[in-house]
Design an enzyme around this catalytic site. Structure first.
Site, PDB file in Angstrom:
ATOM      1  N   TYR A 142     -54.982  18.335  -7.149  1.00  0.00           N
ATOM      2  CA  TYR A 142     -55.173  19.307  -6.066  1.00  0.00           C
ATOM      3  C   TYR A 142     -55.641  18.633  -4.771  1.00  0.00           C
ATOM      4  O   TYR A 142     -55.558  19.212  -3.699  1.00  0.00           O
ATOM      5  CB  TYR A 142     -56.196  20.387  -6.468  1.00  0.00           C
ATOM      6  CG  TYR A 142     -55.706  21.305  -7.566  1.00  0.00           C
ATOM      7  CD1 TYR A 142     -54.364  21.321  -7.948  1.00  0.00           C
ATOM      8  CD2 TYR A 142     -56.574  22.151  -8.226  1.00  0.00           C
ATOM      9  CE1 TYR A 142     -53.914  22.154  -8.967  1.00  0.00           C
ATOM     10  CE2 TYR A 142     -56.126  22.992  -9.240  1.00  0.00           C
ATOM     11  CZ  TYR A 142     -54.804  22.978  -9.611  1.00  0.00           C
ATOM     12  OH  TYR A 142     -54.359  23.797 -10.614  1.00  0.00           O
ATOM     13  N   LYS A 193     -53.140  14.016 -20.875  1.00  0.00           N
ATOM     14  CA  LYS A 193     -51.787  13.724 -21.392  1.00  0.00           C
ATOM     15  C   LYS A 193     -51.513  12.223 -21.238  1.00  0.00           C
ATOM     16  O   LYS A 193     -50.746  11.798 -20.378  1.00  0.00           O
ATOM     17  CB  LYS A 193     -50.745  14.597 -20.683  1.00  0.00           C
ATOM     18  CG  LYS A 193     -50.723  16.002 -21.286  1.00  0.00           C
ATOM     19  CD  LYS A 193     -49.588  16.859 -20.826  1.00  0.00           C
ATOM     20  CE  LYS A 193     -48.226  16.379 -21.245  1.00  0.00           C
ATOM     21  NZ  LYS A 193     -47.888  16.703 -22.653  1.00  0.00           N
ATOM     22  N   ASP A 226     -51.380  19.919 -23.727  1.00  0.00           N
ATOM     23  CA  ASP A 226     -50.452  20.984 -24.138  1.00  0.00           C
ATOM     24  C   ASP A 226     -50.773  21.450 -25.557  1.00  0.00           C
ATOM     25  O   ASP A 226     -50.800  22.657 -25.848  1.00  0.00           O
ATOM     26  CB  ASP A 226     -48.987  20.534 -24.000  1.00  0.00           C
ATOM     27  CG  ASP A 226     -48.706  19.195 -24.664  1.00  0.00           C
ATOM     28  OD1 ASP A 226     -49.657  18.430 -24.904  1.00  0.00           O
ATOM     29  OD2 ASP A 226     -47.532  18.906 -24.954  1.00  0.00           O
ATOM     30  N   ASP A 250     -57.897  24.141 -14.929  1.00  0.00           N
ATOM     31  CA  ASP A 250     -57.557  25.394 -14.266  1.00  0.00           C
ATOM     32  C   ASP A 250     -56.775  26.288 -15.236  1.00  0.00           C
ATOM     33  O   ASP A 250     -57.071  27.469 -15.425  1.00  0.00           O
ATOM     34  CB  ASP A 250     -56.710  25.055 -13.022  1.00  0.00           C
ATOM     35  CG  ASP A 250     -56.581  26.220 -12.060  1.00  0.00           C
ATOM     36  OD1 ASP A 250     -57.175  27.272 -12.312  1.00  0.00           O
ATOM     37  OD2 ASP A 250     -55.865  26.054 -11.044  1.00  0.00           O
ATOM     38  N   ASP A 254     -58.251  29.562 -17.856  1.00  0.00           N
ATOM     39  CA  ASP A 254     -57.701  30.923 -17.765  1.00  0.00           C
ATOM     40  C   ASP A 254     -57.191  31.408 -19.125  1.00  0.00           C
ATOM     41  O   ASP A 254     -57.325  32.585 -19.467  1.00  0.00           O
ATOM     42  CB  ASP A 254     -56.566  30.987 -16.733  1.00  0.00           C
ATOM     43  CG  ASP A 254     -57.105  31.297 -15.334  1.00  0.00           C
ATOM     44  OD1 ASP A 254     -58.327  31.194 -15.137  1.00  0.00           O
ATOM     45  OD2 ASP A 254     -56.305  31.645 -14.446  1.00  0.00           O
TER      46      ASP A 254
END
Ligand code: NAD
Length: 369
Positions: A142, A193, A226, A250, A254
């Site tokens: 970001y 990852k 993942d 992020d 959620d």
């Protein structure tokens, strides 16, 4: 008796309503002589823009920097949709995070027994769930440079975001993860990852090195992000503390949020570096939800996320773990007695407004305290 300085930033929409309920809790602590909280109130978001033409003033930023903790409501609303981008309500929150260097975002996902049926997963999978997602908040994709869209001149454009982490950024968040785990069930699962990303390779390497540097009593595991997402909905109770980067955090936080059923129930904390003299970290506590313009000024908002955010301040800024537990227990007991705001209403329960819910939690706290 310990004395602490709090800056209250209620913000917009339901922010001031839910903050009103935290103020009652703060007053209760003061009146009962449990701690002394000195409060100042500032403006943030649209409210600050209306008053000063900025999403937060320099004077309120100074108060934030000088406080022991900032208690933040929510910002935004359609009224400010057309203000300049750098003055939009969210810019106030982003400035607080940036200027206070709040690099660690803590989002607990707790499923209260009384609300286990509100989750999108079956009750046995989530009942009693208590996990904590620790997200790196100031680095990664970001913020990494270059971050741009270039015109390739052949009718095509190219967008670039840069995922970048330095050793120190990973080390400091890993340390917080291990420290937090020690106050819980002593397990950390690090997610990245490393199979396809160099930043993931370094992330894993540094987390392992930090673990060896004085945290070997904490159980450390690793998961590809993942697979972690999949495990969060398959068997969320396997996790205690999950530590991950800004982007994966992020998304995964959620996902974890929805395990609990309602936005109105979710607190969060953002922590910065510890002060060399006092050991106290810069800190901001806020509910995960936004300003909910659709229900604002109607006395309908659920104040539990805001009250639970204050409980996090007791736990992580003031070392008042026992009292934080009592506030959390009071919330669970209030739900257990059937009190529900509209967002978590279930058949046969007692629907109440913001102030009644706040009063009910306070009554339970009074009974426990
Ligand atoms: P929101 O979280 O404000 O609301 C989403 C839905 O959840 C709405 O239906 C709302 O009524 C409900 N809800 C949220 N909190 C609740 C509570 N405490 N009690 C009962 N119901 C609740 O998200 P949104 O509608 O996408 O955004 C509204 C505004 O808030 C926008 O301007 C957005 O930019 C802003 N926002 C701010 C923050 C923040 O301040 N940190 C976070 C998210 C969104």
């Amino acid at each position: 008796m310990s004395s602490y300085k709090l800056l209250l930033l209620p913000g917009d929409g339901i922010g001031p309503e839910v903050m009103g309920e935290v103020k009652k809790v703060i007053a209760w602590f003061n009146v009962h002589g449990i701690a002394h909280f000195e409060t100042e109130t500032g403006l943030v978001g649209g409210a600050a823009y209306d008053a000063h033409g900025e999403a937060i003033s320099d004077a309120d930023m100074d108060l934030a920097q000088g406080s022991d903790a900032v208690i933040f409501g929510a910002v935004g609303g359609p009224r400010w949709d057309d203000v300049p981008y750098d003055k939009r309500p969210e810019a106030g929150l982003l400035r607080l995070r940036k200027d206070m260097a709040l690099y660690a975002n803590l989002r607990p996902a707790i499923v209260y027994p009384a609300l286990a049926d509100a989750s999108s997963l079956k009750r046995p999978l989530v009942e009693g769930l208590d996990l904590l997602i620790l997200r790196e908040l100031t680095g990664g994709v970001y913020f990494g440079q270059p971050k741009e869209i270039t015109d390739l001149g052949n009718g095509q454009k190219r967008a670039v975001d840069t995922q970048v982490y330095d050793t120190y950024e990973i080390d400091r968040i890993a340390r917080i993860a291990f420290e937090l785990a020690r106050t819980r069930r002593n397990q950390v699962c690090s997610m990245e990852k490393h199979n396809v990303m160099k930043s993931g390779v370094l992330w894993k390497e540094v987390v392992i090195a930090t673990h060896k540097d004085g945290f070997q009593d904490v159980q450390l595991s690793h998961m590809l992000a993942d697979a972690g997402g999949m495990q969060l909905v398959r068997n969320p109770k396997q996790f205690d503390v999950i530590v991950t980067d800004n982007l994966f955090g992020d998304i995964l936080s959620d996902v974890a949020a929805m395990l609990t059923g309602s936005l109105g129930m979710l607190p969060s904390a953002s922590l910065g570096a510890a002060d060399a003299k006092t050991g106290r970290r810069k800190a901001l506590y806020e509910p995960v939800h936004g300003s909910a313009p659709d229900i604002a000024v109607k006395g309908l908002a659920n104040p539990i996320a805001m009250i639970a955010s204050f409980a996090m301040a007791l736990r992580y800024s003031f070392g008042m773990v026992e009292w934080a537990d009592k506030v959390d227990t009071a919330i669970a007991a209030t739900l257990g007695k059937g009190f529900r705001t509209g967002d978590i209403m279930q058949a046969g329960m007692n629907q109440v407004g913001t102030a009644e819910m706040g009063d009910a939690v306070l009554a339970q706290l009074q009974a426990a305290g």
